[in-house]
Write a protein that holds these residues in place. Structure first.
Motif, PDB file in Angstrom:
ATOM      1  N   GLN A 128       0.827  -1.201   0.000  1.00 59.89           N
ATOM      2  CA  GLN A 128       0.000   0.000   0.000  1.00 59.89           C
ATOM      3  C   GLN A 128       0.865   1.257   0.000  1.00 59.89           C
ATOM      4  OE1 GLN A 128      -3.098   0.240  -0.531  1.00 59.89           O
ATOM      5  NE2 GLN A 128      -4.196   1.632   0.821  1.00 59.89           N
ATOM      6  N   ALA A 129       1.949   1.234   0.773  1.00 62.62           N
ATOM      7  CA  ALA A 129       2.858   2.379   0.785  1.00 62.62           C
ATOM      8  C   ALA A 129       3.487   2.574  -0.589  1.00 62.62           C
ATOM      9  CB  ALA A 129       3.945   2.180   1.851  1.00 62.62           C
ATOM     10  N   TRP A 130       3.904   1.488  -1.229  1.00 59.69           N
ATOM     11  CA  TRP A 130       4.483   1.588  -2.569  1.00 59.69           C
ATOM     12  C   TRP A 130       3.444   2.062  -3.585  1.00 59.69           C
ATOM     13  CZ3 TRP A 130       9.300   1.950  -3.991  1.00 59.69           C
ATOM     14  CH2 TRP A 130      10.304   1.442  -3.173  1.00 59.69           C
ATOM     15  N   ALA A 131       2.186   1.679  -3.381  1.00 62.40           N
ATOM     16  CA  ALA A 131       1.127   2.141  -4.286  1.00 62.40           C
ATOM     17  C   ALA A 131       1.001   3.656  -4.239  1.00 62.40           C
ATOM     18  CB  ALA A 131      -0.206   1.483  -3.913  1.00 62.40           C
ATOM     19  N   THR A 132       1.067   4.245  -3.038  1.00 62.23           N
ATOM     20  CA  THR A 132       0.992   5.707  -2.937  1.00 62.23           C
ATOM     21  C   THR A 132       2.246   6.350  -3.535  1.00 62.23           C
ATOM     22  OG1 THR A 132       1.954   5.688  -0.692  1.00 62.23           O
ATOM     23  CG2 THR A 132      -0.443   5.578  -0.868  1.00 62.23           C
ATOM     24  N   PHE A 133       3.392   5.718  -3.361  1.00 59.44           N
ATOM     25  CA  PHE A 133       4.639   6.203  -3.965  1.00 59.44           C
ATOM     26  C   PHE A 133       4.497   6.268  -5.488  1.00 59.44           C
ATOM     27  CE2 PHE A 133       8.738   5.532  -5.958  1.00 59.44           C
ATOM     28  CZ  PHE A 133       9.634   6.273  -5.212  1.00 59.44           C
ATOM     29  N   THR A 179      -3.249  11.424  -2.869  1.00 57.66           N
ATOM     30  CA  THR A 179      -2.268  10.456  -2.366  1.00 57.66           C
ATOM     31  C   THR A 179      -2.285  10.431  -0.849  1.00 57.66           C
ATOM     32  OG1 THR A 179      -0.804  10.774  -4.272  1.00 57.66           O
ATOM     33  CG2 THR A 179       0.188   9.861  -2.277  1.00 57.66           C
ATOM     34  N   PHE A 180      -2.366  11.608  -0.243  1.00 58.79           N
ATOM     35  CA  PHE A 180      -2.260  11.708   1.205  1.00 58.79           C
ATOM     36  C   PHE A 180      -3.593  11.454   1.896  1.00 58.79           C
ATOM     37  CE2 PHE A 180       0.787  14.407  -0.994  1.00 58.79           C
ATOM     38  CZ  PHE A 180       1.930  13.688  -0.683  1.00 58.79           C
ATOM     39  N   ALA A 181      -4.694  11.590   1.141  1.00 62.11           N
ATOM     40  CA  ALA A 181      -5.982  11.144   1.668  1.00 62.11           C
ATOM     41  C   ALA A 181      -5.978   9.622   1.802  1.00 62.11           C
ATOM     42  CB  ALA A 181      -7.109  11.598   0.745  1.00 62.11           C
ATOM     43  N   ILE A 182      -5.348   8.945   0.831  1.00 58.54           N
ATOM     44  CA  ILE A 182      -5.196   7.490   0.908  1.00 58.54           C
ATOM     45  C   ILE A 182      -4.335   7.111   2.109  1.00 58.54           C
ATOM     46  CG2 ILE A 182      -4.092   5.500  -0.201  1.00 58.54           C
ATOM     47  CD1 ILE A 182      -6.695   6.036  -1.498  1.00 58.54           C
ATOM     48  N   VAL A 183      -3.231   7.817   2.276  1.00 59.98           N
ATOM     49  CA  VAL A 183      -2.331   7.537   3.402  1.00 59.98           C
ATOM     50  C   VAL A 183      -3.070   7.708   4.719  1.00 59.98           C
ATOM     51  CG1 VAL A 183      -0.278   8.326   4.642  1.00 59.98           C
ATOM     52  CG2 VAL A 183      -0.231   8.161   2.151  1.00 59.98           C
ATOM     53  N   ARG A 184      -3.818   8.791   4.829  1.00 61.84           N
ATOM     54  CA  ARG A 184      -4.505   9.088   6.088  1.00 61.84           C
ATOM     55  C   ARG A 184      -5.557   8.041   6.422  1.00 61.84           C
ATOM     56  NH1 ARG A 184      -9.467  11.942   8.580  1.00 61.84           N
ATOM     57  NH2 ARG A 184      -8.543  13.313  10.125  1.00 61.84           N
ATOM     58  N   PRO A 240      -2.167   3.871  10.456  1.00 65.15           N
ATOM     59  CA  PRO A 240      -2.415   4.437  11.790  1.00 65.15           C
ATOM     60  C   PRO A 240      -1.781   5.809  11.922  1.00 65.15           C
ATOM     61  CG  PRO A 240      -0.819   2.647  11.895  1.00 65.15           C
ATOM     62  CD  PRO A 240      -1.393   2.617  10.522  1.00 65.15           C
ATOM     63  N   GLN A 241      -2.385   6.641  12.745  1.00 65.26           N
ATOM     64  CA  GLN A 241      -1.961   8.042  12.834  1.00 65.26           C
ATOM     65  C   GLN A 241      -0.485   8.183  13.184  1.00 65.26           C
ATOM     66  OE1 GLN A 241      -4.656  10.670  14.820  1.00 65.26           O
ATOM     67  NE2 GLN A 241      -3.077  12.099  15.436  1.00 65.26           N
ATOM     68  N   LYS A 242       0.044   7.287  13.994  1.00 68.70           N
ATOM     69  CA  LYS A 242       1.434   7.421  14.418  1.00 68.70           C
ATOM     70  C   LYS A 242       2.423   7.162  13.284  1.00 68.70           C
ATOM     71  CE  LYS A 242       1.882   2.615  16.006  1.00 68.70           C
ATOM     72  NZ  LYS A 242       2.214   1.750  17.147  1.00 68.70           N
ATOM     73  N   GLU A 243       1.931   6.686  12.116  1.00 65.66           N
ATOM     74  CA  GLU A 243       2.825   6.417  10.994  1.00 65.66           C
ATOM     75  C   GLU A 243       2.447   7.185   9.730  1.00 65.66           C
ATOM     76  OE1 GLU A 243       2.293   2.253  11.221  1.00 65.66           O
ATOM     77  OE2 GLU A 243       4.155   1.911  12.303  1.00 65.66           O
ATOM     78  N   VAL A 244       1.474   8.110   9.858  1.00 71.28           N
ATOM     79  CA  VAL A 244       1.060   8.907   8.705  1.00 71.28           C
ATOM     80  C   VAL A 244       2.229   9.751   8.191  1.00 71.28           C
ATOM     81  CG1 VAL A 244      -0.379  10.864   7.997  1.00 71.28           C
ATOM     82  CG2 VAL A 244      -1.402   8.948   9.231  1.00 71.28           C
ATOM     83  N   ILE A 276      -3.960   0.307  -5.155  1.00 73.39           N
ATOM     84  CA  ILE A 276      -4.482   0.847  -3.899  1.00 73.39           C
ATOM     85  C   ILE A 276      -5.713   0.077  -3.457  1.00 73.39           C
ATOM     86  CG2 ILE A 276      -5.770   2.815  -2.961  1.00 73.39           C
ATOM     87  CD1 ILE A 276      -3.782   4.636  -4.320  1.00 73.39           C
ATOM     88  N   LYS A 277      -5.776  -0.178  -2.181  1.00 67.77           N
ATOM     89  CA  LYS A 277      -6.945  -0.789  -1.562  1.00 67.77           C
ATOM     90  C   LYS A 277      -7.501   0.186  -0.547  1.00 67.77           C
ATOM     91  CE  LYS A 277      -9.632  -4.233   0.014  1.00 67.77           C
ATOM     92  NZ  LYS A 277     -10.494  -5.156  -0.716  1.00 67.77           N
ATOM     93  N   GLU A 278      -8.731   0.609  -0.741  1.00 73.43           N
ATOM     94  CA  GLU A 278      -9.347   1.514   0.222  1.00 73.43           C
ATOM     95  C   GLU A 278      -9.829   0.723   1.421  1.00 73.43           C
ATOM     96  OE1 GLU A 278     -11.193   5.447  -1.687  1.00 73.43           O
ATOM     97  OE2 GLU A 278     -12.233   3.645  -2.299  1.00 73.43           O
ATOM     98  N   GLN A 279      -9.558   1.274   2.598  1.00 77.20           N
ATOM     99  CA  GLN A 279     -10.056   0.655   3.820  1.00 77.20           C
ATOM    100  C   GLN A 279     -10.097   1.695   4.906  1.00 77.20           C
ATOM    101  OE1 GLN A 279      -7.137  -2.345   4.955  1.00 77.20           O
ATOM    102  NE2 GLN A 279      -6.023  -0.852   6.162  1.00 77.20           N
ATOM    103  N   GLN A 280     -10.799   1.397   5.961  1.00 79.30           N
ATOM    104  CA  GLN A 280     -10.837   2.305   7.097  1.00 79.30           C
ATOM    105  C   GLN A 280      -9.514   2.238   7.833  1.00 79.30           C
ATOM    106  OE1 GLN A 280     -13.303   4.459   7.898  1.00 79.30           O
ATOM    107  NE2 GLN A 280     -14.196   3.826   5.966  1.00 79.30           N
TER     108      GLN A 280
END
Length: 424
Positions: A223-228, A335-340, A344-348, A407-411
């Motif tokens: 998922q991180a690589w997908a945003t990259f 991109t950052f909406a996906i990250v958020r 988890p908040q501590k790794e955003v 990208i996989k959308e999830q809560q």
């Protein structure tokens, strides 16, 4: 959370956007005075290139470290210090008497700039809820585009009237003032407006993971690589082309004047402003970042394909395609909406820095590879080199499109990022 229901968050938002707007303007403003600097300091184009590149090398190299540190210690102080470094660097640039001072000043600006976007995202994440966050990222994109616009005709006109040193000196002083404003808004007043609920938690002893463990988890997350890859395709191709080969393309392929070619690039910038305003609003109503982002990536990819296939497009078609490419660039904050919504908040912060690095790497690689292709066809008619050079943004945006599909959308989960490598 108390912060996200407090009206004070709009003061925070306005202050942060003001800083981002002016800082973005200083990324490209020195390009307006390249000839003047070469003349004043009696330096070569290669030295000017080194002075310019040091800023972006610092920016890219610090994205992940800044993300890690901001996750651990909070974003406020890093944004304040980064803005101050930007201001000091700009002041030194205006007062420079030797090329070594020019180099050091741009290094300071690059270090300061590296702290900005990651911490803007983190601060908005703290103060705003999910729906607001997505829309406000779009407004942050508008602020960035307007900052880039400031560094064109308005800044150039001021330099013509007053000279480059007074203009850069004044800008640096304003940035230092804004740093003080951020300290007052984010540190002093915020303690009375939504920060108290977190103060006790911050003061409690916390066990921090090793940096190597966090980095290993991020680098193994698909998922991180997908945003990259998304940021690599959407942002880097626009910035890399507009900032390097866009005007020469208009002059050599479309056979228009330098002024007309510059106006062509301006339509891309107008598209970016429109995209920043509209895409985030549309995405928020749609309720799916992935579907919106994929539509944007397909549009950008097809626009570059069209420019490649039609070797000499009509000028109006070129305007339309550059507008669409700029419009898609306005969707980069998704991109950052996906990250958020995923991590988890501590790794955003660290994932934001990682994804942002993708856009920068693309913006650096595209001009280089494009120039290499032009050199390969230097004995052929000039339009041939540009034709094959356009394969570079086609390939880069295809990478972005692949990232969007991954990208996989999830809560957002409170579980460790270790699980995010399994979400696709």
């Amino acid at each position: 959370m108390e912060k996200q229901n407090n009206s004070y968050r709009w003061i925070v938002f306005s202050s942060v956007l003001l800083a981002y707007f002016l800082i973005v303007s200083q990324r490209t403003a020195p390009g307006l005075i390249t000839d003047q600097v070469m003349k004043d300091f009696q330096i070569s184009a290669a030295v000017v290139g080194l002075i310019t590149s040091i800023q972006f090398v610092a920016y890219s190299g610090l994205q992940i470290p800044v993300g890690l540190l901001s996750d651990r210690f909070g974003p406020n102080r890093f944004l304040i210090i980064g803005t101050l470094l930007n201001g000091i660097g700009t002041i030194l640039y205006s007062l420079a008497t030797h090329e070594s001072i020019l180099l050091f000043s741009r290094l300071l600006v690059g270090v300061g700039d590296a702290t900005i976007w990651v911490n803007v995202v983190l601060i908005l994440n703290q103060w705003f809820k999910g729906g607001e966050f997505t829309r406000l990222l779009g407004l942050a994109g508008v602020a960035g585009s307007l900052g880039s616009l400031l560094a064109t005709v308005p800044f150039s006109s001021l330099i013509t009237l007053a000279g480059w040193r007074p203009v850069f000196l004044s800008t640096g002083i304003v940035l230092c003032f804004i740093s003080g404003l951020l300290y007052f808004v984010l540190e002093k007043k915020a303690k009375q407006n939504g920060k108290k609920d977190l103060t006790a938690l911050v003061r409690q002893p916390q066990k921090h993971e090793k940096t190597s463990t966090i980095l290993k988890r991020v680098l193994s997350s698909r998922q991180a690589w997908a945003t990259f890859f998304c940021h690599f395709g959407v942002v880097g191709t626009y910035v890399g082309f507009i900032g390097s080969w866009g005007v020469p393309y208009g002059m050599n392929v479309l056979e228009v004047s330098r002024s007309a070619a510059s106006q062509l690039m301006m339509y891309g910038l107008i598209g970016a402003i429109a995209g920043s305003l509209l895409i985030s609003q549309f995405t928020s109503r749609l309720g799916s970042v992935k579907r919106s982002y994929l539509a944007i990536q397909i549009m950008i990819f097809l626009s570059w394909v069209t420019l490649f296939v039609i070797e000499k497009p009509p000028f109006m078609l070129a305007i339309f395609l550059l507008f669409l490419i700029g419009f898609g660039h306005g969707g980069g904050p998704l991109t950052f909406a996906i990250v958020r919504s995923t991590f988890p908040q501590k790794e955003v912060g660290v994932v934001t820095g990682f994804a942002n690095t993708g856009g920068f790497i693309s913006a650096v690689l595209l001009p280089f590879f494009f120039g290499q292709v032009l050199d390969m066809f230097q004995l052929a008619p000039v339009e041939v080199g540009y034709h094959y050079g356009l394969l570079i943004p086609v390939i880069f945006t295809l990478i972005g499109l692949i990232g969007g599909m991954l990208i996989k959308e999830q809560q957002k989960s409170t579980k460790p990022l270790a699980k995010s490598s399994e979400i696709i």
